[in-house]
Scaffold this active site. Structure first.
Site, PDB file in Angstrom:
ATOM      1  N   ARG A  22      49.047 -11.264  93.003  1.00  0.00           N
ATOM      2  CA  ARG A  22      47.775 -11.949  93.281  1.00  0.00           C
ATOM      3  C   ARG A  22      47.229 -11.667  94.682  1.00  0.00           C
ATOM      4  NH1 ARG A  22      49.916 -15.943  89.935  1.00  0.00           N
ATOM      5  NH2 ARG A  22      50.744 -17.092  91.700  1.00  0.00           N
ATOM      6  N   ASP A 109      57.872 -15.814 100.992  1.00  0.00           N
ATOM      7  CA  ASP A 109      56.442 -16.134 101.042  1.00  0.00           C
ATOM      8  C   ASP A 109      56.193 -17.613 101.333  1.00  0.00           C
ATOM      9  OD1 ASP A 109      57.270 -17.172  98.611  1.00  0.00           O
ATOM     10  OD2 ASP A 109      55.556 -16.411  97.471  1.00  0.00           O
ATOM     11  N   ASN A 382      36.983   1.316 147.296  1.00  0.00           N
ATOM     12  CA  ASN A 382      35.805   0.804 146.614  1.00  0.00           C
ATOM     13  C   ASN A 382      35.218   1.895 145.725  1.00  0.00           C
ATOM     14  OD1 ASN A 382      33.692  -1.499 146.569  1.00  0.00           O
ATOM     15  ND2 ASN A 382      32.526   0.409 146.732  1.00  0.00           N
ATOM     16  N   SER A 410      28.301   5.768 144.574  1.00  0.00           N
ATOM     17  CA  SER A 410      27.805   5.564 143.218  1.00  0.00           C
ATOM     18  C   SER A 410      27.544   6.894 142.538  1.00  0.00           C
ATOM     19  CB  SER A 410      26.502   4.764 143.260  1.00  0.00           C
ATOM     20  OG  SER A 410      26.784   3.454 143.696  1.00  0.00           O
ATOM     21  N   ARG A 445      25.368  17.797 146.564  1.00  0.00           N
ATOM     22  CA  ARG A 445      24.132  17.588 145.809  1.00  0.00           C
ATOM     23  C   ARG A 445      23.043  18.386 146.498  1.00  0.00           C
ATOM     24  NH1 ARG A 445      24.073  11.444 147.923  1.00  0.00           N
ATOM     25  NH2 ARG A 445      23.058  11.827 149.914  1.00  0.00           N
TER      26      ARG A 445
HETATM   27  C1  UD1 Z   1      58.316 -19.687  93.020  1.00  0.00           C
HETATM   28  C2  UD1 Z   1      59.048 -20.741  92.183  1.00  0.00           C
HETATM   29  C3  UD1 Z   1      58.184 -21.991  92.148  1.00  0.00           C
HETATM   30  C4  UD1 Z   1      57.960 -22.476  93.588  1.00  0.00           C
HETATM   31  C5  UD1 Z   1      57.392 -21.381  94.460  1.00  0.00           C
HETATM   32  C6  UD1 Z   1      57.451 -21.807  95.894  1.00  0.00           C
HETATM   33  C7  UD1 Z   1      60.300 -19.506  90.517  1.00  0.00           C
HETATM   34  C8  UD1 Z   1      60.372 -19.056  89.115  1.00  0.00           C
HETATM   35  N1  UD1 Z   1      59.237 -20.210  90.864  1.00  0.00           N
HETATM   36  O1  UD1 Z   1      57.087 -19.434  92.380  1.00  0.00           O
HETATM   37  O2  UD1 Z   1      58.818 -22.996  91.392  1.00  0.00           O
HETATM   38  O3  UD1 Z   1      57.085 -23.584  93.570  1.00  0.00           O
HETATM   39  O4  UD1 Z   1      58.149 -20.156  94.349  1.00  0.00           O
HETATM   40  O5  UD1 Z   1      56.675 -20.970  96.706  1.00  0.00           O
HETATM   41  O6  UD1 Z   1      61.217 -19.268  91.277  1.00  0.00           O
HETATM   42  N2  UD1 Z   1      60.768 -12.484  94.260  1.00  0.00           N
HETATM   43  C9  UD1 Z   1      61.758 -11.524  94.217  1.00  0.00           C
HETATM   44  N3  UD1 Z   1      61.990 -10.864  93.047  1.00  0.00           N
HETATM   45  C10 UD1 Z   1      61.299 -11.141  91.910  1.00  0.00           C
HETATM   46  C11 UD1 Z   1      60.293 -12.124  91.966  1.00  0.00           C
HETATM   47  C12 UD1 Z   1      60.055 -12.790  93.159  1.00  0.00           C
HETATM   48  O7  UD1 Z   1      62.418 -11.269  95.218  1.00  0.00           O
HETATM   49  O8  UD1 Z   1      61.588 -10.503  90.896  1.00  0.00           O
HETATM   50  C13 UD1 Z   1      60.492 -13.158  95.554  1.00  0.00           C
HETATM   51  C14 UD1 Z   1      59.070 -12.938  96.022  1.00  0.00           C
HETATM   52  O9  UD1 Z   1      58.975 -11.808  96.860  1.00  0.00           O
HETATM   53  C15 UD1 Z   1      58.758 -14.229  96.779  1.00  0.00           C
HETATM   54  C16 UD1 Z   1      59.679 -15.266  96.135  1.00  0.00           C
HETATM   55  O10 UD1 Z   1      60.663 -14.550  95.404  1.00  0.00           O
HETATM   56  O11 UD1 Z   1      59.046 -14.112  98.146  1.00  0.00           O
HETATM   57  C17 UD1 Z   1      58.918 -16.169  95.184  1.00  0.00           C
HETATM   58  O12 UD1 Z   1      58.288 -15.376  94.197  1.00  0.00           O
HETATM   59  P1  UD1 Z   1      56.820 -15.650  93.668  1.00  0.00           P
HETATM   60  O13 UD1 Z   1      56.518 -14.641  92.640  1.00  0.00           O
HETATM   61  O14 UD1 Z   1      55.894 -15.836  94.767  1.00  0.00           O
HETATM   62  O15 UD1 Z   1      57.062 -17.038  92.921  1.00  0.00           O
HETATM   63  P2  UD1 Z   1      56.072 -18.256  92.783  1.00  0.00           P
HETATM   64  O16 UD1 Z   1      55.213 -18.022  91.612  1.00  0.00           O
HETATM   65  O17 UD1 Z   1      55.432 -18.541  94.050  1.00  0.00           O
HETATM   66 MG    MG Z   2      55.270 -17.505  95.770  1.00  0.00          MG
END
Ligand code: UD1
Ligand code: MG
Length: 467
Positions: A22, A109, A382, A410, A445
């Site tokens: 997203r 994140d 200067n 100047s 000059r």
């Molecule tokens: C996730 C949680 C949600 C929570 C939210 C908090 C799950 C299923 N959902 O949702 O309940 O409210 O975080 O911010 O856990 N990531 C990986 N590998 C993957 C997928 C994700 O490392 O295969 C990492 C992403 O880089 C990110 C974190 O996990 O840093 C969360 O993933 P994201 O896809 O943002 O999950 P949310 O939909 O935010």
């Molecule tokens: Mg997230």
């Protein structure tokens, strides 16, 4: 037998492999910046501040880029080559965290979490089976909704994508910050299936499975709900950024800095400012900028990776990038100091002066409309209006040296490499391409010629032809 209590080994695992769809970005989500630092940097800083000695970061989408941005000896990198969900991501860390008792599991994140929160979570987990942070938000958006059991521990988490309208209306969310018992959590992760809206292996489902098997996962409500903000899109990013910038301004104010319109300045995370410095509206301070005490930064000052010593004044609309400004200097208005520009104490640079890789000695002045590149200017010299160091001959850059107390008239063009000696003078309008000895006057000059009683267009025949 030893009497000392054995402190459980705390180890943080940061999930940072996701695609971040997203964000609609070519860049991995955790490298997007809020408050002047990548999201992941905030998370790592909180884990370190909470006393985690080892950090395991799970990377996948854009793994090379992420690793390159965070070279540090306390990080172990684990690759999740296919992004099959947060549960799958954590499962990849199993070998890397062998020996750990309490695993702090963090989301790359979720940048606003505080170190104290992690300590609270770890303590709650160590008193029971595990713990997770929850926040109650007015706009819970895409975050997972938390459903508690009658005893207040976790029953299950419903992801927004899978929630019914009734569940979506719940405002208590999963902050994505957990303290979980190892190695047991990996047994629950092994039982996950991808039968959900996203077709992923959800870490959250493993917690539901644990709850269903009688494990009591403590829900720790965050006192500051912003700590639970997860960044999933650009609007989330802007909101986290605004929060971090406001928090930085509050911290500086508490340390004795006057910020006249905090909502109109942007001061990034690494910036340091001494007490009794005054910051006017619309100032930007970024990167590793360090400002001393008792300085004044006027409206529109833009500074990045710049050091300013005590008592200096930056006049309006000046741009300083990689510059060093000594004590009591005045810069601007409308000055542009590029990397390597250095002003010794008491030097002065005025309007429409550009400097690059150039040094002004103590008390030296360049007041107006000047370019100083690859130059060394001695104390008290200067530099007149419109002076240019012609440092580039089309192939290479050359240096200009101006001695102490020199007076550069100047509109002097200094064709480098060239040296103007100490106390030497150049006449206005001169093109100087040979060294000027100490104390000498150089004039280059055409001599002025005079035609007395000259009147233009005196005779019809002198008028320019039409057409
Ligand atoms: C996730 C949680 C949600 C929570 C939210 C908090 C799950 C299923 N959902 O949702 O309940 O409210 O975080 O911010 O856990 N990531 C990986 N590998 C993957 C997928 C994700 O490392 O295969 C990492 C992403 O880089 C990110 C974190 O996990 O840093 C969360 O993933 P994201 O896809 O943002 O999950 P949310 O939909 O935010
Ligand atoms: Mg997230």
């Amino acid at each position: 037998m030893t009497s000392a209590a054995v402190r459980p080994v705390r180890h943080a695992v940061v999930l940072a492999a996701g695609k971040g769809t997203r964000m609609r970005s070519a860049r991995p989500k955790v490298l997007h910046e809020a408050g002047g630092r990548p999201l992941l940097a905030w998370v790592l800083a909180a884990a370190r501040a909470a006393g985690c000695e080892r950090l395991t970061v799970v990377v996948g989408h854009g793994a090379d880029e992420v690793r390159a941005a965070f070279l540090a000896p306390d990080i172990d990198w684990v690759l999740q080559s296919e992004q099959r969900g947060t549960g799958h991501a954590l499962a990849q860390a199993r070998d890397a965290v062998r020996g750990a008792a309490t695993l702090l599991v963090l989301s790359g994140d979720v940048p606003l979490l505080a170190a104290e929160t992690l300590a609270r979570l770890a303590a709650a987990a160590e008193a029971g089976w595990g713990a997770m942070a929850t926040a109650t938000l007015d706009a819970p958006g895409t975050l997972g909704r938390v459903i508690a059991a009658a005893d207040g521990t976790l029953a299950r988490i419903v992801e927004a994508a899978d929630a019914t309208a009734e569940e979506l209306a719940l405002r208590r969310v999963n902050a994505g910050i957990y303290a979980l018992p190892a190695p047991e959590i990996f047994d629950f992760l092994a039982r996950l299936t991808p039968d959900n809206a996203k077709g992923e292996l959800y870490l959250t489902d493993a917690l539901g499975l644990a709850a269903a098997s009688g494990r009591r996962l403590a829900l720790v409500e965050l006192a500051e709900p912003a700590e639970g903000w997860g960044v999933n899109d650009r609007l989330d990013l802007a909101r986290a950024d605004a929060w971090l910038v406001a928090a930085k301004a509050r911290a500086l104010a508490a340390a004795g800095v006057t910020i006249l319109a905090p909502e109109r300045v942007r001061i990034e995370a690494e910036v340091e400012i001494g007490a009794d410095t005054l910051v006017h509206p619309d100032v930007f301070l970024g990167g590793r900028t360090r400002i001393g005490s008792g300085c004044t930064l006027h409206q529109g000052a833009w500074l990045r990776d710049t050091e300013v010593e005590g008592g200096a004044t930056i006049e309006p609309y000046s741009v300083l990038d990689g510059a060093r400004i000594g004590a009591g200097c005045r810069v601007g208005p409308f000055a542009r100091l590029r990397p390597g520009a250095e002003l010794a104490a008491g030097a002065r640079v005025g309007n429409f002066v550009e400097m690059k890789n150039a040094r002004l000695g103590p008390g030296a002045k360049a007041g107006h409309l000047t370019y100083l590149g690859d130059a060394e200017v001695g104390a008290r010299a200067n530099i007149g209006a419109g002076v240019v160091t012609c440092n580039y001959d089309g192939a290479a850059k050359h240096r200009t040296e101006i001695g102490e107390g020199a007076f550069v008239g100047s509109d002097t063009m200094l064709v480098a490499p060239v040296r103007v000696g100490a106390e030497a003078t150049t006449a206005a309008g001169s093109v100087i391409n040979k060294d000027v000895p100490d104390g000498a006057l150089a004039i280059e000059r055409g001599a002025q010629r005079l035609y007395p009683d000259w009147t233009r267009r005196r005779r019809r025949g002198n008028q320019p032809k039409k057409g």
